[in-house]
Design an enzyme around this catalytic site. Sequence first.
Site, PDB file in Angstrom:
ATOM      1  N   GLU A 132       9.893   2.204  10.554  1.00  0.00           N
ATOM      2  CA  GLU A 132      11.052   3.158  10.332  1.00  0.00           C
ATOM      3  C   GLU A 132      10.200   4.867  10.434  1.00  0.00           C
ATOM      4  OE1 GLU A 132      12.900   6.173   9.052  1.00  0.00           O
ATOM      5  OE2 GLU A 132      12.804   5.338   7.155  1.00  0.00           O
TER       6      GLU A 132
ATOM      7  N   GLU B 270       9.077  17.243  15.626  1.00  0.00           N
ATOM      8  CA  GLU B 270       9.725  16.989  14.371  1.00  0.00           C
ATOM      9  C   GLU B 270       8.793  17.774  13.370  1.00  0.00           C
ATOM     10  OE1 GLU B 270       8.682  13.192  12.106  1.00  0.00           O
ATOM     11  OE2 GLU B 270      10.495  13.386  10.865  1.00  0.00           O
TER      12      GLU B 270
ATOM     13  N   GLY C  10       6.932   5.762   8.075  1.00  0.00           N
ATOM     14  CA  GLY C  10       5.858   7.036   7.957  1.00  0.00           C
ATOM     15  C   GLY C  10       6.158   7.735   9.295  1.00  0.00           C
ATOM     16  N   SER C  11       5.060   8.228   9.928  1.00  0.00           N
ATOM     17  CA  SER C  11       5.172   9.249  11.223  1.00  0.00           C
ATOM     18  C   SER C  11       5.099   8.097  12.253  1.00  0.00           C
ATOM     19  CB  SER C  11       3.928   9.878  11.367  1.00  0.00           C
ATOM     20  OG  SER C  11       2.777   9.250  11.437  1.00  0.00           O
TER      21      SER C  11
ATOM     22  N   CYS D 129      13.049  11.989   6.876  1.00  0.00           N
ATOM     23  CA  CYS D 129      13.207  11.656   8.318  1.00  0.00           C
ATOM     24  C   CYS D 129      14.620  11.915   8.783  1.00  0.00           C
ATOM     25  CB  CYS D 129      12.528  10.427   8.540  1.00  0.00           C
ATOM     26  SG  CYS D 129      13.222   9.102   7.662  1.00  0.00           S
TER      27      CYS D 129
ATOM     28  N   LYS E 268       0.710  -1.209   0.073  1.00  0.00           N
ATOM     29  CA  LYS E 268       0.048  -0.141   0.050  1.00  0.00           C
ATOM     30  C   LYS E 268       0.844   1.286  -0.109  1.00  0.00           C
ATOM     31  CE  LYS E 268      -2.367   2.471   2.933  1.00  0.00           C
ATOM     32  NZ  LYS E 268      -2.409   3.630   2.361  1.00  0.00           N
TER      33      LYS E 268
ATOM     34  N   GLY F 190       3.084   4.670  13.027  1.00  0.00           N
ATOM     35  CA  GLY F 190       3.848   3.298  13.270  1.00  0.00           C
ATOM     36  C   GLY F 190       3.355   2.784  14.664  1.00  0.00           C
TER      37      GLY F 190
HETATM   38  C1  UN1 Z   1      17.766   9.142   1.846  1.00  0.00           C
HETATM   39  O1  UN1 Z   1      17.586  10.330   2.574  1.00  0.00           O
HETATM   40  O2  UN1 Z   1      18.376   9.084   0.931  1.00  0.00           O
HETATM   41  O3  UN1 Z   1      12.746   9.933   4.874  1.00  0.00           O
HETATM   42  C2  UN1 Z   1      16.632   8.122   2.119  1.00  0.00           C
HETATM   43  C3  UN1 Z   1      14.012   9.434   5.138  1.00  0.00           C
HETATM   44  C4  UN1 Z   1      14.081   7.913   4.991  1.00  0.00           C
HETATM   45  C5  UN1 Z   1      14.730   7.760   3.604  1.00  0.00           C
HETATM   46  C6  UN1 Z   1      16.059   8.328   3.230  1.00  0.00           C
HETATM   47  N1  UN1 Z   1      13.080   7.071   5.038  1.00  0.00           N
HETATM   48  O4  UN1 Z   1      14.689  10.103   5.325  1.00  0.00           O
END
Ligand code: UN1
Length: 481
Positions: free
Chosen positions: A246, A380, A224-225, A280, A171, A229
């Site tokens: 993540e 954040e 995601g957030s 992130c 998804k 998560g």
């Molecule tokens: C990257 O910075 O090259 O949002 C990828 C992010 C990660 C992916 C990073 N989920 O920073």
Amino acid sequence: MERRGVFIAGDWAGSGPPVEIRDPADARVVVATVMTGSPDDLRNAVAAAQAAVSWQVTSPQERAGYLSTAARLLRERAERIAAELVSEEGKTLREAGGEVIRSAATLEYHAGQALRAQGEVLAPIRPGALTVTRRRPVGPVAVISPFNFPMLVPAWKIGPALAHGNTVVWKPSSLTPLTAINLTEAFHDAGLPPGVLNMVVASGKAAAGSLIGAPGIKALTFTGSTTAGRTIQARLGGLDTRVQLEMGGNNAAIVFDGVDVAQVAAEIIKGALAGSGQRCTGIRRVIIAGRVAGIEDALVAEAGRWRVGPGMDPNSDMGPLVSAAARRDVLAGLERLVGAGATIVTADRTVEDEVWEHGHFVAPAIVSNLDPDDDLACEEIFGPVLSLYRADTRDEAFRLANATPFGLSHAVFSPEIDDALAAADSLEAGMVHVNASGGVAPHVPFVGWGDSGFGPAEQGETAVEFFTRTQVINVHGARFV
Ligand code: UN1
């Protein structure tokens, strides 16, 4: 342009409501209409992934072959795919082109991983026996991915899932369906058997809900957030579903005396503004440890050099945010900082250009004078906002960096090896970069601690851990008694 956003058991469909995708750089422009999926489609996708279980016993060579072919198709189609990515997500064409190529490289890496030795020969459990461990697939995997890296993050989840023999229900973010369709097409055109990868574009919590805890899904990987998560994690509690999360970050760059201030400022601003700050791993805070003369001015000057504009314009260094809601959230976050006493030290550029009026643009903003112990400093803000803090000592700098629930990706800039080593020991983060603002590669684990990650890390060797389970085999000779 109308696209079908549902791919189940090798067929394109889409019975849910059509969704208009609008250009983040000019919301008047409808880029495409995507036929989305319903919760029923998601259930059917899970059934298709379960039915395609013979994928588990295909040879790793065959699985690696599909991944390599899909990677080649992405490389061949990179230009078109990158342009479509820009049209729905907003990042610059240079960033999008890089993302497509990195996605191909990610699939190539995981194709290689399928053929690597996985397991150990142990001391025999009895004299004469052969005792080994090996890795077997976990079973159908659910992949839930975000808008900000609409191809790379799915590639680094789907790639290892498929390489190690799992079927997938994916998804993607409903903000970026075109890229999801393009990645799915690459696998389809590579000849992947029906049901091995199923993809459903669907918006809303109900859709994700029908995937979370669905019987038949044995592992769920999410980016995601942190809020989303943790909700997923709670819903999976007590179920036989492994989970890999993540999530967010509030990453700091700590700058010590003795650095080349202009060079460091350029690197930090890149870390803060790449992807319009919607990463992130983006740098959100600068902690100035010591005097570091001129660093503030250098950061402000560097941010001022970044040209903000449509992602398709080769003159743009930074595109718009993904949506009107994202823009509202970032501006509200910035207002909260100002309300708490912070000062915006960058020049006001909000009405720089007419184009801005119709797009979700936010000018890069650097704020200072915020109390580092204010709760807001820990939040954040998912956009191009950077806060500056000062620390008198190294320990104080590390304390401030750690004063958030997140633990993703910090950076330290110093000519002194001692600072680098102390940072590695003191920072509560899964990734620490010395004299660089970041760095991500398929063979390197992508690790989040605390509120940034849960479960085995993505990428590298740790991906194998998540997408497979260990099996012990004890082989005895026929005359074993
Ligand atoms: C990257 O910075 O090259 O949002 C990828 C992010 C990660 C992916 C990073 N989920 O920073």
